[in-house]
Design a protein around this motif. Structure first.
Motif, PDB file in Angstrom:
ATOM      1  N   ALA A 175       0.835  -1.204   0.000  1.00  0.00           N
ATOM      2  CA  ALA A 175       0.000   0.000   0.000  1.00  0.00           C
ATOM      3  C   ALA A 175       0.873   1.259   0.000  1.00  0.00           C
ATOM      4  CB  ALA A 175      -0.927  -0.008   1.215  1.00  0.00           C
ATOM      5  N   HIS A 176       1.956   1.219   0.752  1.00  0.00           N
ATOM      6  CA  HIS A 176       2.882   2.362   0.812  1.00  0.00           C
ATOM      7  C   HIS A 176       3.452   2.649  -0.576  1.00  0.00           C
ATOM      8  CE1 HIS A 176       6.196   4.915   2.018  1.00  0.00           C
ATOM      9  NE2 HIS A 176       5.725   4.946   3.253  1.00  0.00           N
ATOM     10  N   ALA A 177       3.867   1.594  -1.289  1.00  0.00           N
ATOM     11  CA  ALA A 177       4.411   1.764  -2.643  1.00  0.00           C
ATOM     12  C   ALA A 177       3.343   2.301  -3.599  1.00  0.00           C
ATOM     13  CB  ALA A 177       4.960   0.433  -3.156  1.00  0.00           C
ATOM     14  N   ALA A 178       2.115   1.804  -3.476  1.00  0.00           N
ATOM     15  CA  ALA A 178       1.020   2.277  -4.334  1.00  0.00           C
ATOM     16  C   ALA A 178       0.731   3.753  -4.068  1.00  0.00           C
ATOM     17  CB  ALA A 178      -0.227   1.430  -4.110  1.00  0.00           C
ATOM     18  N   ALA A 179       0.796   4.163  -2.799  1.00  0.00           N
ATOM     19  CA  ALA A 179       0.572   5.576  -2.454  1.00  0.00           C
ATOM     20  C   ALA A 179       1.668   6.453  -3.060  1.00  0.00           C
ATOM     21  CB  ALA A 179       0.519   5.749  -0.938  1.00  0.00           C
ATOM     22  N   ASP A 180       2.894   5.949  -3.104  1.00  0.00           N
ATOM     23  CA  ASP A 180       3.991   6.695  -3.734  1.00  0.00           C
ATOM     24  C   ASP A 180       3.704   6.952  -5.210  1.00  0.00           C
ATOM     25  OD1 ASP A 180       5.386   6.767  -1.359  1.00  0.00           O
ATOM     26  OD2 ASP A 180       6.728   5.103  -1.868  1.00  0.00           O
ATOM     27  N   HIS A 181       3.134   5.953  -5.899  1.00  0.00           N
ATOM     28  CA  HIS A 181       2.799   6.118  -7.321  1.00  0.00           C
ATOM     29  C   HIS A 181       1.705   7.166  -7.508  1.00  0.00           C
ATOM     30  CE1 HIS A 181       5.385   3.000  -8.893  1.00  0.00           C
ATOM     31  NE2 HIS A 181       4.903   2.125  -8.031  1.00  0.00           N
ATOM     32  N   VAL A 182       0.711   7.157  -6.631  1.00  0.00           N
ATOM     33  CA  VAL A 182      -0.369   8.144  -6.750  1.00  0.00           C
ATOM     34  C   VAL A 182       0.159   9.540  -6.434  1.00  0.00           C
ATOM     35  CG1 VAL A 182      -2.649   8.868  -5.926  1.00  0.00           C
ATOM     36  CG2 VAL A 182      -2.155   6.446  -6.245  1.00  0.00           C
ATOM     37  N   ARG A 183       1.079   9.625  -5.481  1.00  0.00           N
ATOM     38  CA  ARG A 183       1.660  10.921  -5.142  1.00  0.00           C
ATOM     39  C   ARG A 183       2.294  11.555  -6.380  1.00  0.00           C
ATOM     40  NH1 ARG A 183       5.322   9.318  -1.723  1.00  0.00           N
ATOM     41  NH2 ARG A 183       3.741   8.864  -0.174  1.00  0.00           N
ATOM     42  N   ALA A 184       2.920  10.728  -7.209  1.00  0.00           N
ATOM     43  CA  ALA A 184       3.561  11.230  -8.429  1.00  0.00           C
ATOM     44  C   ALA A 184       2.541  11.592  -9.508  1.00  0.00           C
ATOM     45  CB  ALA A 184       4.538  10.189  -8.968  1.00  0.00           C
ATOM     46  N   ARG A 185       1.395  10.872  -9.540  1.00  0.00           N
ATOM     47  CA  ARG A 185       0.372  11.102 -10.572  1.00  0.00           C
ATOM     48  C   ARG A 185      -1.021  10.997  -9.971  1.00  0.00           C
ATOM     49  NH1 ARG A 185       1.169   6.409 -13.914  1.00  0.00           N
ATOM     50  NH2 ARG A 185       2.226   5.564 -12.139  1.00  0.00           N
ATOM     51  N   ALA A 227      -3.911  12.204 -10.579  1.00  0.00           N
ATOM     52  CA  ALA A 227      -5.097  12.126 -11.434  1.00  0.00           C
ATOM     53  C   ALA A 227      -5.096  10.868 -12.291  1.00  0.00           C
ATOM     54  CB  ALA A 227      -5.189  13.359 -12.331  1.00  0.00           C
ATOM     55  N   ASP A 228      -4.091   9.997 -12.145  1.00  0.00           N
ATOM     56  CA  ASP A 228      -3.980   8.779 -12.937  1.00  0.00           C
ATOM     57  C   ASP A 228      -4.918   7.707 -12.378  1.00  0.00           C
ATOM     58  OD1 ASP A 228      -3.141   6.130 -13.750  1.00  0.00           O
ATOM     59  OD2 ASP A 228      -1.295   7.025 -14.506  1.00  0.00           O
ATOM     60  N   ALA A 229      -5.929   7.360 -13.150  1.00  0.00           N
ATOM     61  CA  ALA A 229      -6.944   6.407 -12.689  1.00  0.00           C
ATOM     62  C   ALA A 229      -6.336   5.037 -12.388  1.00  0.00           C
ATOM     63  CB  ALA A 229      -8.058   6.274 -13.729  1.00  0.00           C
ATOM     64  N   GLY A 230      -5.349   4.612 -13.170  1.00  0.00           N
ATOM     65  CA  GLY A 230      -4.712   3.315 -12.930  1.00  0.00           C
ATOM     66  C   GLY A 230      -3.980   3.279 -11.603  1.00  0.00           C
ATOM     67  N   ALA A 231      -3.226   4.346 -11.309  1.00  0.00           N
ATOM     68  CA  ALA A 231      -2.486   4.413 -10.045  1.00  0.00           C
ATOM     69  C   ALA A 231      -3.447   4.473  -8.863  1.00  0.00           C
ATOM     70  CB  ALA A 231      -1.556   5.629 -10.038  1.00  0.00           C
ATOM     71  N   VAL A 232      -4.524   5.240  -9.004  1.00  0.00           N
ATOM     72  CA  VAL A 232      -5.520   5.351  -7.927  1.00  0.00           C
ATOM     73  C   VAL A 232      -6.208   4.007  -7.710  1.00  0.00           C
ATOM     74  CG1 VAL A 232      -7.713   6.442  -7.265  1.00  0.00           C
ATOM     75  CG2 VAL A 232      -5.867   7.835  -8.196  1.00  0.00           C
ATOM     76  N   GLY A 233      -6.504   3.290  -8.793  1.00  0.00           N
ATOM     77  CA  GLY A 233      -7.120   1.968  -8.679  1.00  0.00           C
ATOM     78  C   GLY A 233      -6.198   0.976  -7.978  1.00  0.00           C
ATOM     79  N   ALA A 234      -4.899   1.040  -8.301  1.00  0.00           N
ATOM     80  CA  ALA A 234      -3.927   0.148  -7.648  1.00  0.00           C
ATOM     81  C   ALA A 234      -3.828   0.460  -6.158  1.00  0.00           C
ATOM     82  CB  ALA A 234      -2.552   0.288  -8.312  1.00  0.00           C
ATOM     83  N   LEU A 235      -3.894   1.747  -5.805  1.00  0.00           N
ATOM     84  CA  LEU A 235      -3.864   2.125  -4.391  1.00  0.00           C
ATOM     85  C   LEU A 235      -5.108   1.599  -3.677  1.00  0.00           C
ATOM     86  CD1 LEU A 235      -2.741   3.596  -1.921  1.00  0.00           C
ATOM     87  CD2 LEU A 235      -3.832   5.689  -2.771  1.00  0.00           C
ATOM     88  N   ALA A 236      -6.267   1.755  -4.299  1.00  0.00           N
ATOM     89  CA  ALA A 236      -7.510   1.270  -3.676  1.00  0.00           C
ATOM     90  C   ALA A 236      -7.442  -0.236  -3.422  1.00  0.00           C
ATOM     91  CB  ALA A 236      -8.708   1.612  -4.561  1.00  0.00           C
ATOM     92  N   LEU A 237      -6.893  -0.975  -4.383  1.00  0.00           N
ATOM     93  CA  LEU A 237      -6.758  -2.424  -4.225  1.00  0.00           C
ATOM     94  C   LEU A 237      -5.772  -2.763  -3.107  1.00  0.00           C
ATOM     95  CD1 LEU A 237      -7.524  -5.237  -5.277  1.00  0.00           C
ATOM     96  CD2 LEU A 237      -5.650  -5.038  -6.917  1.00  0.00           C
ATOM     97  N   ALA A 238      -4.641  -2.061  -3.088  1.00  0.00           N
ATOM     98  CA  ALA A 238      -3.634  -2.304  -2.042  1.00  0.00           C
ATOM     99  C   ALA A 238      -4.187  -1.957  -0.662  1.00  0.00           C
ATOM    100  CB  ALA A 238      -2.368  -1.491  -2.331  1.00  0.00           C
ATOM    101  N   GLU A 239      -4.944  -0.875  -0.574  1.00  0.00           N
ATOM    102  CA  GLU A 239      -5.545  -0.484   0.702  1.00  0.00           C
ATOM    103  C   GLU A 239      -6.593  -1.497   1.146  1.00  0.00           C
ATOM    104  OE1 GLU A 239      -5.273   2.093   3.026  1.00  0.00           O
ATOM    105  OE2 GLU A 239      -3.326   2.410   2.101  1.00  0.00           O
ATOM    106  N   HIS A 240      -7.316  -2.048   0.189  1.00  0.00           N
ATOM    107  CA  HIS A 240      -8.310  -3.081   0.504  1.00  0.00           C
ATOM    108  C   HIS A 240      -7.620  -4.311   1.093  1.00  0.00           C
ATOM    109  CE1 HIS A 240     -12.036  -5.353   0.180  1.00  0.00           C
ATOM    110  NE2 HIS A 240     -11.342  -6.307  -0.390  1.00  0.00           N
ATOM    111  N   THR A 241      -6.503  -4.707   0.476  1.00  0.00           N
ATOM    112  CA  THR A 241      -5.729  -5.852   0.976  1.00  0.00           C
ATOM    113  C   THR A 241      -5.197  -5.570   2.373  1.00  0.00           C
ATOM    114  OG1 THR A 241      -5.099  -6.431  -1.282  1.00  0.00           O
ATOM    115  CG2 THR A 241      -3.748  -7.346   0.483  1.00  0.00           C
ATOM    116  N   LEU A 242      -4.679  -4.345   2.571  1.00  0.00           N
ATOM    117  CA  LEU A 242      -4.161  -3.963   3.883  1.00  0.00           C
ATOM    118  C   LEU A 242      -5.283  -3.982   4.929  1.00  0.00           C
ATOM    119  CD1 LEU A 242      -2.005  -2.917   5.811  1.00  0.00           C
ATOM    120  CD2 LEU A 242      -2.418  -0.609   4.915  1.00  0.00           C
ATOM    121  N   GLY A 243      -6.426  -3.454   4.570  1.00  0.00           N
ATOM    122  CA  GLY A 243      -7.563  -3.456   5.493  1.00  0.00           C
ATOM    123  C   GLY A 243      -7.963  -4.864   5.885  1.00  0.00           C
TER     124      GLY A 243
END
Length: 202
Positions: A84-94, A96-112
């Motif tokens: 999740a931390h790595a996915a958040a780093d990708h969103v921080r860089a982009r 508005a990128d829907a793919g990066a935001v989707g990957a973060l949501a999935l990683a956060e779901h797994t973490l939860g």
């Protein structure tokens, strides 16, 4: 007479081109402003996510003292946290990128889900439930989760405003011309299983 008519036609044509250019510049600037609002909204989430990512290893270390034999559960939490931390780093860089935001949501779901399983294990250990450090970390984590939820709503509102502006005619012509892609939305990271999992309450 013909020259005068031609001159008037040219003037009208240039005025129409100028109006179109001014409108395009205004539409472009509005889309940039709305996309920047998404980045600003994610910055608010990012602060809370970083805090959460910092709390999780402490929570796992505290639990490890009591439930070292539950190694698989503890390792799953740390692995999910790192993902999740790595996915958040990708969103921080982009942001508005829907793919990066989707990957973060999935990683956060797994973490939860991993955290939910850890909390279910904690329920079975009265000594661990009574640990003062675990109690404080759990309260901080709950407080952080609430802040993430509020920040996520602000992010989704900013993304919706941007997507609405970029998708409406005639602004959609400018968004297509300059590559303004739809922004992703962050869904709630609490699954049905987590809502039903036992909560640690002291």
């Amino acid at each position: 007479m013909d020259e005068q008519a031609m001159s008037t036609t040219q003037i009208v044509g240039w005025v129409a081109v100028a109006v179109l250019l001014f409108w395009m510049v205004g539409a472009y600037n509005r889309l940039v402003r709305l996309r920047n609002a998404i980045a600003n909204a994610f910055a608010q989430i990012d602060v809370q996510l970083k805090r959460r990512y910092d709390l999780i290893p402490n929570l796992v270390e505290t639990a490890k003292r009591y439930i070292a034999h539950e190694r698989e559960t503890l390792e799953a939490v740390i692995a999910a946290r790192n993902q999740a931390h790595a996915a958040a780093d990708h969103v921080r860089a982009r942001p508005a990128d829907a793919g990066a935001v989707g990957a973060l949501a999935l990683a956060e779901h797994t973490l939860g889900g991993s955290l939910g399983r850890l909390m279910a294990v904690v329920e079975n250990y009265p000594e661990l439930k009574g640990d003062q450090t675990l109690r404080e970390l759990s309260e901080e984590l709950t407080s952080t989760e609430n802040r993430v939820a509020f920040a996520r709503q602000a992010f989704n509102d900013a993304a919706l405003d941007y997507n609405n502006a970029a998708g409406q005619f005639p602004t959609t012509l400018v968004s297509a011309l300059f590559g303004f892609k739809p922004a992703g939305m962050l869904q709630s990271t609490t699954s049905e299983a987590e809502r039903m999992a036992p909560r640690v309450q002291f």
